[in-house]
Design a protein around this motif. Sequence first.
Motif, PDB file in Angstrom:
ATOM      1  N   ARG A 161     -93.943  29.619 -60.423  1.00  0.00           N
ATOM      2  CA  ARG A 161     -93.090  30.924 -59.897  1.00  0.00           C
ATOM      3  C   ARG A 161     -93.740  31.430 -58.345  1.00  0.00           C
ATOM      4  N   GLU A 162     -95.277  31.130 -58.260  1.00  0.00           N
ATOM      5  CA  GLU A 162     -95.797  31.797 -57.354  1.00  0.00           C
ATOM      6  C   GLU A 162     -95.189  30.568 -55.809  1.00  0.00           C
ATOM      7  N   LEU A 163     -95.141  29.409 -55.842  1.00  0.00           N
ATOM      8  CA  LEU A 163     -94.476  28.555 -55.025  1.00  0.00           C
ATOM      9  C   LEU A 163     -93.146  28.903 -54.730  1.00  0.00           C
ATOM     10  N   TYR A 164     -92.313  29.425 -55.814  1.00  0.00           N
ATOM     11  CA  TYR A 164     -90.965  29.625 -55.416  1.00  0.00           C
ATOM     12  C   TYR A 164     -90.960  31.250 -54.559  1.00  0.00           C
ATOM     13  N   ASP A 165     -91.688  31.954 -55.167  1.00  0.00           N
ATOM     14  CA  ASP A 165     -91.835  33.233 -54.327  1.00  0.00           C
ATOM     15  C   ASP A 165     -92.080  33.130 -52.791  1.00  0.00           C
ATOM     16  N   ASN A 166     -92.991  31.943 -52.708  1.00  0.00           N
ATOM     17  CA  ASN A 166     -93.316  31.731 -51.213  1.00  0.00           C
ATOM     18  C   ASN A 166     -92.281  31.292 -50.661  1.00  0.00           C
ATOM     19  N   ILE A 167     -91.680  30.365 -51.002  1.00  0.00           N
ATOM     20  CA  ILE A 167     -90.532  29.568 -50.455  1.00  0.00           C
ATOM     21  C   ILE A 167     -89.608  30.748 -49.914  1.00  0.00           C
ATOM     22  N   LEU A 168     -89.158  31.736 -50.896  1.00  0.00           N
ATOM     23  CA  LEU A 168     -88.009  32.617 -50.782  1.00  0.00           C
ATOM     24  C   LEU A 168     -88.553  33.491 -49.611  1.00  0.00           C
ATOM     25  N   LEU A 169     -90.076  33.888 -49.564  1.00  0.00           N
ATOM     26  CA  LEU A 169     -90.464  34.686 -48.331  1.00  0.00           C
ATOM     27  C   LEU A 169     -90.169  33.844 -47.168  1.00  0.00           C
ATOM     28  N   GLN A 170     -90.265  32.649 -47.032  1.00  0.00           N
ATOM     29  CA  GLN A 170     -90.197  32.000 -45.874  1.00  0.00           C
ATOM     30  C   GLN A 170     -88.940  32.032 -45.314  1.00  0.00           C
ATOM     31  N   VAL A 171     -87.685  31.789 -46.501  1.00  0.00           N
ATOM     32  CA  VAL A 171     -86.337  32.202 -46.243  1.00  0.00           C
ATOM     33  C   VAL A 171     -86.178  33.611 -45.505  1.00  0.00           C
ATOM     34  N   GLU A 172     -86.961  34.390 -46.013  1.00  0.00           N
ATOM     35  CA  GLU A 172     -86.608  35.877 -45.749  1.00  0.00           C
ATOM     36  C   GLU A 172     -87.029  36.059 -44.279  1.00  0.00           C
ATOM     37  N   LEU A 173     -88.317  35.515 -43.919  1.00  0.00           N
ATOM     38  CA  LEU A 173     -88.799  35.854 -42.639  1.00  0.00           C
ATOM     39  C   LEU A 173     -87.928  35.109 -41.538  1.00  0.00           C
ATOM     40  N   MET A 174     -87.458  33.850 -42.079  1.00  0.00           N
ATOM     41  CA  MET A 174     -86.449  33.131 -41.106  1.00  0.00           C
ATOM     42  C   MET A 174     -85.375  34.017 -40.723  1.00  0.00           C
ATOM     43  N   VAL A 175     -84.900  34.739 -41.799  1.00  0.00           N
ATOM     44  CA  VAL A 175     -83.562  35.655 -41.469  1.00  0.00           C
ATOM     45  C   VAL A 175     -84.064  36.962 -40.553  1.00  0.00           C
ATOM     46  N   LYS A 176     -85.019  37.538 -41.165  1.00  0.00           N
ATOM     47  CA  LYS A 176     -85.249  38.923 -40.730  1.00  0.00           C
ATOM     48  C   LYS A 176     -86.386  38.732 -39.052  1.00  0.00           C
ATOM     49  N   LYS A 177     -86.968  37.696 -39.306  1.00  0.00           N
ATOM     50  CA  LYS A 177     -87.844  37.713 -38.037  1.00  0.00           C
ATOM     51  C   LYS A 177     -87.281  36.647 -36.791  1.00  0.00           C
ATOM     52  N   ALA A 178     -86.934  35.434 -37.469  1.00  0.00           N
ATOM     53  CA  ALA A 178     -86.380  34.456 -36.602  1.00  0.00           C
ATOM     54  C   ALA A 178     -84.978  34.564 -36.282  1.00  0.00           C
ATOM     55  N   GLY A 179     -84.253  35.247 -37.058  1.00  0.00           N
ATOM     56  CA  GLY A 179     -82.768  35.650 -36.978  1.00  0.00           C
ATOM     57  C   GLY A 179     -82.178  34.036 -37.271  1.00  0.00           C
ATOM     58  N   LEU A 180     -82.619  33.404 -38.103  1.00  0.00           N
ATOM     59  CA  LEU A 180     -81.965  32.080 -38.186  1.00  0.00           C
ATOM     60  C   LEU A 180     -81.909  31.598 -39.850  1.00  0.00           C
ATOM     61  N   VAL A 181     -80.789  30.823 -40.237  1.00  0.00           N
ATOM     62  CA  VAL A 181     -80.683  30.505 -41.558  1.00  0.00           C
ATOM     63  C   VAL A 181     -80.764  28.882 -41.602  1.00  0.00           C
ATOM     64  N   HIS A 182     -81.519  28.241 -42.411  1.00  0.00           N
ATOM     65  CA  HIS A 182     -81.980  27.113 -42.436  1.00  0.00           C
ATOM     66  C   HIS A 182     -80.678  25.876 -42.698  1.00  0.00           C
ATOM     67  N   GLY A 183     -79.890  26.090 -43.558  1.00  0.00           N
ATOM     68  CA  GLY A 183     -78.739  25.586 -43.475  1.00  0.00           C
ATOM     69  C   GLY A 183     -78.701  24.305 -44.138  1.00  0.00           C
ATOM     70  N   ASP A 184     -79.853  23.829 -44.751  1.00  0.00           N
ATOM     71  CA  ASP A 184     -79.989  22.603 -45.518  1.00  0.00           C
ATOM     72  C   ASP A 184     -81.322  22.723 -46.216  1.00  0.00           C
ATOM     73  N   LEU A 185     -81.422  23.760 -47.035  1.00  0.00           N
ATOM     74  CA  LEU A 185     -82.747  23.899 -47.824  1.00  0.00           C
ATOM     75  C   LEU A 185     -82.537  23.311 -48.853  1.00  0.00           C
ATOM     76  N   SER A 186     -83.540  22.636 -49.359  1.00  0.00           N
ATOM     77  CA  SER A 186     -83.623  21.909 -50.714  1.00  0.00           C
ATOM     78  C   SER A 186     -85.147  21.395 -51.021  1.00  0.00           C
TER      79      SER A 186
END
Length: 249
Positions: A161-186
């Motif tokens: 679950r910790e790894l899960y949270d960490n990955i979702l945090l990266q997704v959130e930072l990507m949107v909120k700080k970098a202004g980007l969506v990965h688009g092929d995350l898996s």
Amino acid sequence: MEKRKEEKRLKDKDLFKVVDSTIDAKTFLILQDLARKYEIEEYWGAVSSGKEARVYPAKTYNGNFYAVKIYYTTTSASKRAIERYAFSDRRFSNLKTSNTRKIISIWAKKEFKNLSIMHDNGIIVPKPIGVRENILIMEFIGDNGIRAPLLKEISKDEVSRELYDNILLQVELMVKKAGLVHGDLSEYNVMIWNNKEYIIDVSQSVTIDHENSQLLLKRDIDNINRFFESCGVEVDDSEEILKRVWIST
Ligand SMILES: Nc1ncnc2c1ncn2[C@@H]1O[C@H](COP(=O)(O)OP(=O)(O)OP(=O)(O)O)[C@@H](O)[C@H]1O
Ligand SMILES: [Mg+2]
């Protein structure tokens, strides 16, 4: 003179530990040039070969490694993919061209740019080093030319679950700080190394004002949820996550 030529040829040949038939003459010349620029002693055999690109470890004279991603310049598959994404991204809309090599180089440049923005905003990605035509150089994730495992490849009891949270945090930072969506995350585009989750393969990432950005973000979240769920990790509702990570504009 002849001798010097011969020596040079030997040196060029030595640059490649494993000869690779997918590297065309032009790419080979650029690799030579990049070797001089980045003090690369030799390129090793590919750590992966997929539909659109291959990734090679490159060893420098002082024993560090770079990851060198080389996009194929001939496949029609990559051409199609590029047209699909790059030309609907307004940052690249003025670059319409029918020349495959040029299109591929735009694609590589796009991955470099996305990596740079993410890296500058503190998202865990391989540090971008350089880009030239169809070749991208970045930090090597792994040890001594042996790549780190993908999320897909680590043992199930490490999928927490910790790894899960960490990955979702990266997704959130990507949107909120970098202004980007990965688009092929898996699970195929996250590498686990030194207790960190590196997000890779960002050539198709789009800015949040892209017409499909929310749809792509939802798909990314669904993929991550599906993988963690299949490993027995309790996941959050994807709509909830979407609300949480999206910027209210
Ligand atoms: N910085 C890196 N360091 C080490 N290995 C890497 C790095 N980047 C990518 N790789 C390896 O190369 C593989 C392919 O890279 P990437 O996902 O960026 O390309 P791709 O376009 O998805 O290629 P494919 O067509 O195989 O899906 C990854 O799965 C990973 O194993
Ligand atoms: Mg990939």
